[in-house]
Design a protein around this motif. Structure first.
Motif, mmCIF file in Angstrom:
data_model
loop_
_atom_site.group_PDB
_atom_site.id
_atom_site.type_symbol
_atom_site.label_atom_id
_atom_site.label_comp_id
_atom_site.label_asym_id
_atom_site.label_seq_id
_atom_site.Cartn_x
_atom_site.Cartn_y
_atom_site.Cartn_z
ATOM 1 N N ALA A 106 -49.693 -18.379 -54.910
ATOM 2 C CA ALA A 106 -48.233 -17.936 -54.489
ATOM 3 C C ALA A 106 -47.705 -18.766 -53.275
ATOM 4 N N TYR A 135 -41.385 -14.033 -51.560
ATOM 5 C CA TYR A 135 -42.693 -14.346 -51.049
ATOM 6 C C TYR A 135 -43.267 -13.353 -50.196
ATOM 7 N N HIS A 172 -53.137 -14.812 -53.748
ATOM 8 C CA HIS A 172 -52.055 -15.199 -52.728
ATOM 9 C C HIS A 172 -51.942 -16.684 -52.374
ATOM 10 N N GLN A 229 -44.981 -10.544 -52.388
ATOM 11 C CA GLN A 229 -46.482 -11.293 -52.407
ATOM 12 C C GLN A 229 -47.223 -10.459 -51.397
ATOM 13 N N ARG A 234 -46.868 -13.377 -58.736
ATOM 14 C CA ARG A 234 -47.051 -12.276 -58.478
ATOM 15 C C ARG A 234 -47.217 -11.581 -59.707
ATOM 16 N N TRP A 288 -48.552 -5.114 -53.246
ATOM 17 C CA TRP A 288 -48.986 -6.312 -54.139
ATOM 18 C C TRP A 288 -50.472 -6.976 -53.616
#
Length: 326
Positions: A158, A179, A155, A182, A149, A187
């Motif tokens: 992550a 998570y 994405h 994220q 992140r 974000w």
């Protein structure tokens, strides 16, 4: 390698180590500048949420004047084991994030971002090697969700890291919470993405498992983003989730339990339901963890105390009416 302190650091109101088995010893070792001694205690923990919380708690505060000394102590304590190397990476992340600050991106300078990314790249190099050599190291995968992140790796990357961790243990609440960050709008995610992930963590969760409690994080994040009214259906949903998670007889307490209790207490306080907030305040006792209360700094402690006192008064009145001691 111990650092020299002229005086013991003042106790903080929100203590990330207080609700971890052996927390007092962890705190004493960290505050003495002896991360090696703290790691010895961490190696005796078994629940992944306890280990993750302990490592982040040991990584400590990077805003103190002697933060460079403690960073050096953490580096010296790295004996090549996965936990010691992960702690070193977490320390680098902590230092980097202190430089970046918790401000939204538009309020962070280019110089701050440069230093932030430099520290996170240092952490990422350490964590990459740990995960390559020890792919079952859950704390390292959890930390790599954060570095993905911060380094804006996207994405997809992550999610890949979260999935690797979930394949090892699908019930690590700390990983679910990190998570979720994220995929929030702040974000570059969306409320739809966040809601889908929250539903995913709730689906199929065993009675007492913490996954469904992620909905409280989502509700509080929406409030922080400006949604001041809590819909009645959300209150009903959170009430049911509390009963099926931290208040369920099959729930197994870990450090993550305290975080969930803190967030339930905040949610019900904002919903003006102090009686329903009280069981969560009561579960935390005199050693609360921060949870989402930290979003309200510099007044978080005052907000917590005021809300807890209000909940305690309501509980005491109810106990008096029923003849039961609170």
């Amino acid at each position: 390698m111990a650092t020299t302190r002229d005086a013991a650091p003042a106790a903080k109101f929100f203590d990330p180590l207080a609700q971890i088995p052996g927390g007092a010893g962890l705190r004493a070792a960290r505050d003495a500048g002896d991360p090696a001694a703290a790691l010895a205690i961490v190696r005796g923990l078994t629940a992944h949420d306890d280990v993750v919380a302990a490592l982040w708690g040991i990584a400590g505060d990077a805003s103190a004047e002697d933060h460079a000394l403690f960073t050096a102590a953490v580096e010296a304590a790295d004996d090549g084991t996965p936990l010691a190397r992960t702690l070193r990476a977490l320390r680098y992340i902590t230092v980097g994030w202190a430089i970046r600050s918790g401000a939204r991106a538009e309020h962070v300078s280019a110089n701050q971002f440069e230093q932030f990314h430099d520290w996170l790249r240092r952490a990422e190099r350490v964590l990459f090697d740990v995960c390559a050599e020890h792919p079952g190291c859950v704390p390292a995968w959890e930390a790599r969700i954060t570095t993905a992140r911060g380094l804006e790796l996207g994405h997809g990357e992550a999610r890949r890291r979260y999935d690797r961790l979930a394949a090892l243990d699908p019930q690590v609440f700390a990983a679910q919470r990190v998570y979720l960050q994220q995929v929030l709008p702040k974000w570059s995610g969306s409320w739809e993405d966040a809601s889908r992930f929250v539903a995913e963590c709730a689906d199929g969760a065993a009675p007492g498992a913490l996954g469904p409690a992620l909905v409280v994080d989502l509700a509080l994040e929406r409030r922080v983003d400006g949604e001041k009214t809590i819909p009645p259906e959300m209150i009903d949903r959170v009430r049911g989730v509390a009963a099926s998670t931290v208040l369920h007889p099959h729930h197994v307490r870990t450090a993550a339990t305290a975080t969930a209790h803190a967030n339930f207490a905040l949610f019900f306080s904002f919903a003006d339901l102090p009686a329903e907030a009280w069981p969560h305040f009561e579960a935390l006792g005199d050693t609360p963890v921060e949870g989402i209360w930290g979003y309200y700094e510099p007044g978080a402690e005052r907000l917590y105390r005021t809300s807890r006192d209000a909940a305690a008064k309501v509980a005491a009145k109810a106990a008096t009416r029923t003849g039961v001691r609170a």
